[in-house]
Motif scaffolding. Structure first.
Motif, PDB file in Angstrom:
ATOM      1  N   ASP A 142      37.121  25.195  45.009  1.00 37.93           N
ATOM      2  CA  ASP A 142      35.840  25.154  44.305  1.00 37.93           C
ATOM      3  C   ASP A 142      35.850  24.106  43.199  1.00 37.93           C
ATOM      4  OD1 ASP A 142      35.087  27.248  45.922  1.00 37.93           O
ATOM      5  OD2 ASP A 142      35.314  28.784  44.382  1.00 37.93           O
ATOM      6  N   LEU A 143      36.922  24.082  42.416  1.00 40.40           N
ATOM      7  CA  LEU A 143      37.009  23.108  41.335  1.00 40.40           C
ATOM      8  C   LEU A 143      37.047  21.689  41.896  1.00 40.40           C
ATOM      9  CD1 LEU A 143      37.221  22.438  38.383  1.00 40.40           C
ATOM     10  CD2 LEU A 143      39.649  23.079  38.423  1.00 40.40           C
ATOM     11  N   GLY A 144      37.719  21.526  43.020  1.00 41.30           N
ATOM     12  CA  GLY A 144      37.721  20.220  43.677  1.00 41.30           C
ATOM     13  C   GLY A 144      36.332  19.781  44.099  1.00 41.30           C
ATOM     14  N   ASN A 145      35.533  20.714  44.622  1.00 40.79           N
ATOM     15  CA  ASN A 145      34.153  20.402  44.997  1.00 40.79           C
ATOM     16  C   ASN A 145      33.335  19.974  43.779  1.00 40.79           C
ATOM     17  OD1 ASN A 145      34.055  20.823  47.826  1.00 40.79           O
ATOM     18  ND2 ASN A 145      34.095  23.027  47.522  1.00 40.79           N
ATOM     19  N   CYS A 146      33.565  20.653  42.661  1.00 41.45           N
ATOM     20  CA  CYS A 146      32.838  20.329  41.437  1.00 41.45           C
ATOM     21  C   CYS A 146      33.174  18.923  40.959  1.00 41.45           C
ATOM     22  CB  CYS A 146      33.163  21.356  40.355  1.00 41.45           C
ATOM     23  SG  CYS A 146      32.506  20.935  38.728  1.00 41.45           S
ATOM     24  N   ILE A 147      34.460  18.595  40.936  1.00 42.76           N
ATOM     25  CA  ILE A 147      34.881  17.272  40.451  1.00 42.76           C
ATOM     26  C   ILE A 147      34.373  16.162  41.377  1.00 42.76           C
ATOM     27  CG2 ILE A 147      36.918  15.814  40.107  1.00 42.76           C
ATOM     28  CD1 ILE A 147      38.318  18.289  38.962  1.00 42.76           C
ATOM     29  N   ARG A 148      34.458  16.383  42.679  1.00 38.68           N
ATOM     30  CA  ARG A 148      33.958  15.378  43.618  1.00 38.68           C
ATOM     31  C   ARG A 148      32.448  15.172  43.435  1.00 38.68           C
ATOM     32  NH1 ARG A 148      36.093  12.922  47.493  1.00 38.68           N
ATOM     33  NH2 ARG A 148      37.932  14.271  47.423  1.00 38.68           N
ATOM     34  N   HIS A 149      31.714  16.253  43.266  1.00 34.06           N
ATOM     35  CA  HIS A 149      30.274  16.165  43.058  1.00 34.06           C
ATOM     36  C   HIS A 149      29.971  15.401  41.771  1.00 34.06           C
ATOM     37  CE1 HIS A 149      26.204  17.615  42.054  1.00 34.06           C
ATOM     38  NE2 HIS A 149      26.038  17.785  43.349  1.00 34.06           N
ATOM     39  N   ALA A 150      30.736  15.668  40.716  1.00 33.95           N
ATOM     40  CA  ALA A 150      30.504  15.007  39.435  1.00 33.95           C
ATOM     41  C   ALA A 150      30.659  13.496  39.555  1.00 33.95           C
ATOM     42  CB  ALA A 150      31.462  15.549  38.379  1.00 33.95           C
ATOM     43  N   LYS A 151      31.626  13.059  40.327  1.00 33.45           N
ATOM     44  CA  LYS A 151      31.887  11.632  40.460  1.00 33.45           C
ATOM     45  C   LYS A 151      30.958  10.966  41.478  1.00 33.45           C
ATOM     46  CE  LYS A 151      36.203  10.164  40.169  1.00 33.45           C
ATOM     47  NZ  LYS A 151      36.394   9.623  38.796  1.00 33.45           N
ATOM     48  N   GLU A 152      30.744  11.630  42.606  1.00 33.66           N
ATOM     49  CA  GLU A 152      29.988  10.998  43.686  1.00 33.66           C
ATOM     50  C   GLU A 152      28.482  11.161  43.541  1.00 33.66           C
ATOM     51  OE1 GLU A 152      31.537  12.442  47.364  1.00 33.66           O
ATOM     52  OE2 GLU A 152      33.480  11.425  47.124  1.00 33.66           O
ATOM     53  N   LYS A 153      28.025  12.289  43.020  1.00 33.86           N
ATOM     54  CA  LYS A 153      26.588  12.534  42.914  1.00 33.86           C
ATOM     55  C   LYS A 153      26.029  12.147  41.548  1.00 33.86           C
ATOM     56  CE  LYS A 153      26.371  14.252  47.073  1.00 33.86           C
ATOM     57  NZ  LYS A 153      25.705  13.492  48.163  1.00 33.86           N
ATOM     58  N   PHE A 154      26.787  12.457  40.485  1.00 33.15           N
ATOM     59  CA  PHE A 154      26.320  12.121  39.148  1.00 33.15           C
ATOM     60  C   PHE A 154      26.838  10.773  38.663  1.00 33.15           C
ATOM     61  CE2 PHE A 154      25.988  16.910  38.370  1.00 33.15           C
ATOM     62  CZ  PHE A 154      24.615  16.923  38.594  1.00 33.15           C
ATOM     63  N   GLY A 155      27.871  10.247  39.321  1.00 32.15           N
ATOM     64  CA  GLY A 155      28.358   8.922  38.975  1.00 32.15           C
ATOM     65  C   GLY A 155      29.227   8.838  37.739  1.00 32.15           C
ATOM     66  N   PHE A 156      29.846   9.932  37.345  1.00 32.68           N
ATOM     67  CA  PHE A 156      30.747   9.872  36.191  1.00 32.68           C
ATOM     68  C   PHE A 156      32.010   9.088  36.557  1.00 32.68           C
ATOM     69  CE2 PHE A 156      28.334  13.754  34.992  1.00 32.68           C
ATOM     70  CZ  PHE A 156      27.884  13.300  33.752  1.00 32.68           C
ATOM     71  N   ASP A 157      32.532   8.364  35.583  1.00 31.28           N
ATOM     72  CA  ASP A 157      33.688   7.509  35.835  1.00 31.28           C
ATOM     73  C   ASP A 157      35.001   8.286  35.838  1.00 31.28           C
ATOM     74  OD1 ASP A 157      32.081   5.192  35.960  1.00 31.28           O
ATOM     75  OD2 ASP A 157      32.104   5.033  33.766  1.00 31.28           O
ATOM     76  N   LYS A 158      35.234   9.046  34.780  1.00 31.55           N
ATOM     77  CA  LYS A 158      36.476   9.801  34.653  1.00 31.55           C
ATOM     78  C   LYS A 158      36.169  11.273  34.384  1.00 31.55           C
ATOM     79  CE  LYS A 158      39.294   5.954  32.925  1.00 31.55           C
ATOM     80  NZ  LYS A 158      40.178   5.472  31.820  1.00 31.55           N
ATOM     81  N   VAL A 159      37.145  12.117  34.689  1.00 31.32           N
ATOM     82  CA  VAL A 159      37.004  13.563  34.502  1.00 31.32           C
ATOM     83  C   VAL A 159      38.115  14.054  33.585  1.00 31.32           C
ATOM     84  CG1 VAL A 159      37.176  15.812  35.631  1.00 31.32           C
ATOM     85  CG2 VAL A 159      35.820  13.992  36.687  1.00 31.32           C
ATOM     86  N   ILE A 160      37.728  14.824  32.580  1.00 28.47           N
ATOM     87  CA  ILE A 160      38.698  15.505  31.720  1.00 28.47           C
ATOM     88  C   ILE A 160      38.574  16.990  32.007  1.00 28.47           C
ATOM     89  CG2 ILE A 160      39.449  15.983  29.365  1.00 28.47           C
ATOM     90  CD1 ILE A 160      37.125  13.062  29.947  1.00 28.47           C
ATOM     91  N   LEU A 161      39.640  17.601  32.507  1.00 28.47           N
ATOM     92  CA  LEU A 161      39.630  19.035  32.762  1.00 28.47           C
ATOM     93  C   LEU A 161      39.814  19.788  31.458  1.00 28.47           C
ATOM     94  CD1 LEU A 161      41.720  19.842  35.977  1.00 28.47           C
ATOM     95  CD2 LEU A 161      39.323  20.368  35.536  1.00 28.47           C
TER      96      LEU A 161
END
Length: 389
Positions: free
Chosen positions: A99-118
């Motif tokens: 689930d968390l992987g789906n969230c991070i992928r969505h954040a980068k691919e759909k919203f276009g965020f560059d980096k993710v901080i957990l």
């Protein structure tokens, strides 16, 4: 009258995913599909195109003070629910990683965020460490119950940094440290060892507790966890041997808030209130409806709560994390006490890590604007130094 510009916009959204399973463990919806309820907090004047991502195995924390204040400070934030919102009776930690992987992928691919901080808040801490360890070095192909959940084929995207905020080391260690060691019969919790019953006024062992008593008590807690685990494994084997490999069995775990720390504030000392825990009076919580693992199932026990079997042991996972790490403890926390903060920090094997404590801060910062502001400042300064802003 002029309209005051909002500091941030809250955007609720859903992440749809497909995850095939031989049996259904979440309520409602199609058999092989689910939806993750998520909130994007988009600052009016963002400082960065990077995003801070929160997820708790069961928690609904999208309105917690830390979440909203980070957004007000200019940092984009996503709070994503797992597939098990508010109900961990059948929760499988390996599936929460998906689930968390789906969230991070969505954040980068759909919203276009560059980096993710957990951002691992409370019980989200060990989840974040579990996720990051598998994103960096995927190895798990099955749950502790032997069910196929292959994290090596999920193409998990590693985060670029990780923040442990008022976090505990794992669900399994936390439950074990909180378990009532006096319970002798899981079917009849009134059967107790009176010398281990912390809430028995006639118990000769009273706070402040001796080192000898604490050692005996901690050993009994681990033994109780392992006793439940042995029963769970026998029950699963029996179901499988009877030709019912996908069957489950629900059970109750009594007495899950009897940590000597709540009665003796000299143990793992901080500024917390004596004879109190984050859920209230620990004696009431010990047998109340909201205790950890109170209602459980066989597979979920092994994945979340088994002392020896859970893959989501944050301390083991932390050893495999290579990204920059910030560890923040709260000085008056009555859920995640100081040893959890230091154990997480010590378990991270690399040197690009920092640890801080916020004096007087409680677990949630409710009614504590000064401590909350200090926490936001710590996170912001750290992200700036790490090139994550």
């Amino acid at each position: 009258m002029t309209n005051k510009k909002k500091a941030y916009e809250r955007v609720p959204y859903l992440i749809f995913y497909q995850d095939k399973s031989p049996f259904k463990e979440t309520y409602g919806g199609p058999m092989d599909f689910g939806a993750l309820k998520s909130h994007l907090l988009r600052p009016a004047e963002p400082k960065t195109n990077n995003v801070i991502v929160f997820m708790h195995p069961v928690g609904g924390g999208e309105y917690l003070p830390m979440i909203t204040e980070l957004a007000k400070a200019g940092y984009p934030v996503i709070y994503c629910q797992s597939r098990y919102p508010g109900n961990d009776t059948a929760l499988i930690m390996e599936k929460v990683v998906i689930d968390l992987g789906n969230c991070i992928r969505h954040a980068k691919e759909k919203f276009g965020f560059d980096k993710v901080i957990l951002a691992g808040w409370s019980g989200g801490g060990s989840l974040s460490m579990f996720y990051q360890s598998q994103a960096e070095n995927p190895s798990i192909t099955a749950t502790p119950a032997g069910d196929a959940v292959d994290l090596t084929i999920q193409d998990l995207i590693p985060a670029d940094g990780i923040m442990m905020l008022a976090a505990h080391v794992s669900r399994t260690h936390t439950l074990t440290e909180w378990m009532d060691a006096s319970v002798l019969d899981e079917q009849d919790p009134s059967q107790r060892d009176p010398e281990l019953d912390l809430y028995n006024p006639e118990n000769p062992n009273q706070a402040p507790y001796s080192a000898e008593f604490l050692a005996r008590y901690r050993a009994a807690q681990i033994a109780r966890n392992r006793k439940i685990t042995a029963w769970v494994k026998d029950k699963l084997t029996s179901l499988k041997d009877s030709g019912r490999p996908n069957d489950e069995f629900a059970f109750v775990v009594h007495g899950t808030m009897a940590d000597p720390r709540w009665l003796d504030p000299t143990i793992d000392a901080n500024e917390r209130k004596p004879r109190w825990c984050y859920l209230g009076d620990p004696e009431v919580v010990n047998n109340g409806p909201v205790g950890l693992a109170r209602f459980c199932t066989l597979r979920s026990w092994l994945s979340q709560w088994s002392y020896d079997d859970s893959n989501a042991d944050g301390l083991r996972c932390a050893q495999n994390i290579t990204v920059p790490a910030l560890v923040v403890g709260n000085g008056a926390d009555d859920a995640c006490t100081p040893s959890h903060t230091t154990r997480i920090f010590d378990a991270i094997a690399h040197n690009n890590k920092e640890m801080h404590e916020i004096k007087g801060a409680t677990h949630y910062y409710f009614g504590q604007p000064e401590q909350l502001n200090e926490a936001i400042q710590l996170c912001g300064d750290w992200m700036q130094r790490q090139g994550l802003v």
